[in-house]
Design a protein around this motif. Sequence first.
Motif, PDB file in Angstrom:
ATOM      1  N   LYS A 257     -21.521 -37.976  -1.192  1.00  0.00           N
ATOM      2  CA  LYS A 257     -21.075 -36.853  -0.365  1.00  0.00           C
ATOM      3  C   LYS A 257     -19.554 -36.685  -0.464  1.00  0.00           C
ATOM      4  O   LYS A 257     -19.055 -35.566  -0.619  1.00  0.00           O
ATOM      5  CB  LYS A 257     -21.479 -37.109   1.088  1.00  0.00           C
ATOM      6  N   LYS A 258     -18.818 -37.801  -0.408  1.00  0.00           N
ATOM      7  CA  LYS A 258     -17.360 -37.741  -0.515  1.00  0.00           C
ATOM      8  C   LYS A 258     -16.936 -37.235  -1.884  1.00  0.00           C
ATOM      9  O   LYS A 258     -15.989 -36.466  -2.012  1.00  0.00           O
ATOM     10  CB  LYS A 258     -16.757 -39.127  -0.267  1.00  0.00           C
ATOM     11  N   ALA A 259     -17.633 -37.664  -2.910  1.00  0.00           N
ATOM     12  CA  ALA A 259     -17.290 -37.247  -4.274  1.00  0.00           C
ATOM     13  C   ALA A 259     -17.510 -35.751  -4.458  1.00  0.00           C
ATOM     14  O   ALA A 259     -16.713 -35.078  -5.119  1.00  0.00           O
ATOM     15  CB  ALA A 259     -18.114 -38.035  -5.288  1.00  0.00           C
ATOM     16  N   LYS A 260     -18.593 -35.223  -3.875  1.00  0.00           N
ATOM     17  CA  LYS A 260     -18.865 -33.794  -3.985  1.00  0.00           C
ATOM     18  C   LYS A 260     -17.776 -32.992  -3.289  1.00  0.00           C
ATOM     19  O   LYS A 260     -17.302 -31.979  -3.808  1.00  0.00           O
ATOM     20  CB  LYS A 260     -20.231 -33.470  -3.378  1.00  0.00           C
ATOM     21  N   VAL A 261     -17.357 -33.440  -2.103  1.00  0.00           N
ATOM     22  CA  VAL A 261     -16.318 -32.738  -1.354  1.00  0.00           C
ATOM     23  C   VAL A 261     -14.995 -32.807  -2.111  1.00  0.00           C
ATOM     24  O   VAL A 261     -14.277 -31.813  -2.221  1.00  0.00           O
ATOM     25  CB  VAL A 261     -16.170 -33.340   0.065  1.00  0.00           C
ATOM     26  N   ALA A 262     -14.682 -33.967  -2.645  1.00  0.00           N
ATOM     27  CA  ALA A 262     -13.421 -34.128  -3.377  1.00  0.00           C
ATOM     28  C   ALA A 262     -13.399 -33.251  -4.617  1.00  0.00           C
ATOM     29  O   ALA A 262     -12.351 -32.719  -4.989  1.00  0.00           O
ATOM     30  CB  ALA A 262     -13.235 -35.589  -3.764  1.00  0.00           C
ATOM     31  N   LYS A 263     -14.539 -33.086  -5.254  1.00  0.00           N
ATOM     32  CA  LYS A 263     -14.613 -32.269  -6.456  1.00  0.00           C
ATOM     33  C   LYS A 263     -14.335 -30.801  -6.121  1.00  0.00           C
ATOM     34  O   LYS A 263     -13.654 -30.101  -6.861  1.00  0.00           O
ATOM     35  CB  LYS A 263     -15.990 -32.403  -7.097  1.00  0.00           C
TER      36      LYS A 263
END
Length: 67
Positions: free
Chosen positions: A40-46
Amino acid sequence: MATAGQIQYRLGLAKKKLAKFVKELAGTKKKIKALEAQHKKAKVAKKVKPKAKRKAKVRRRPAKKRR
């Protein structure tokens, strides 16, 4: 036919196996939650990551002509 002692022994083994499985299942659930949080964090950061700006090319002045 099995004796009462044999049945009791098998029952004990089954309970041990079940306890081990439940413990492993709890650990697996914890790992899954951690990985989902990372995803979830990786998707938001992307999405939030700004696009890299290209550097402007430096124009060079034409060389002076010799006489």
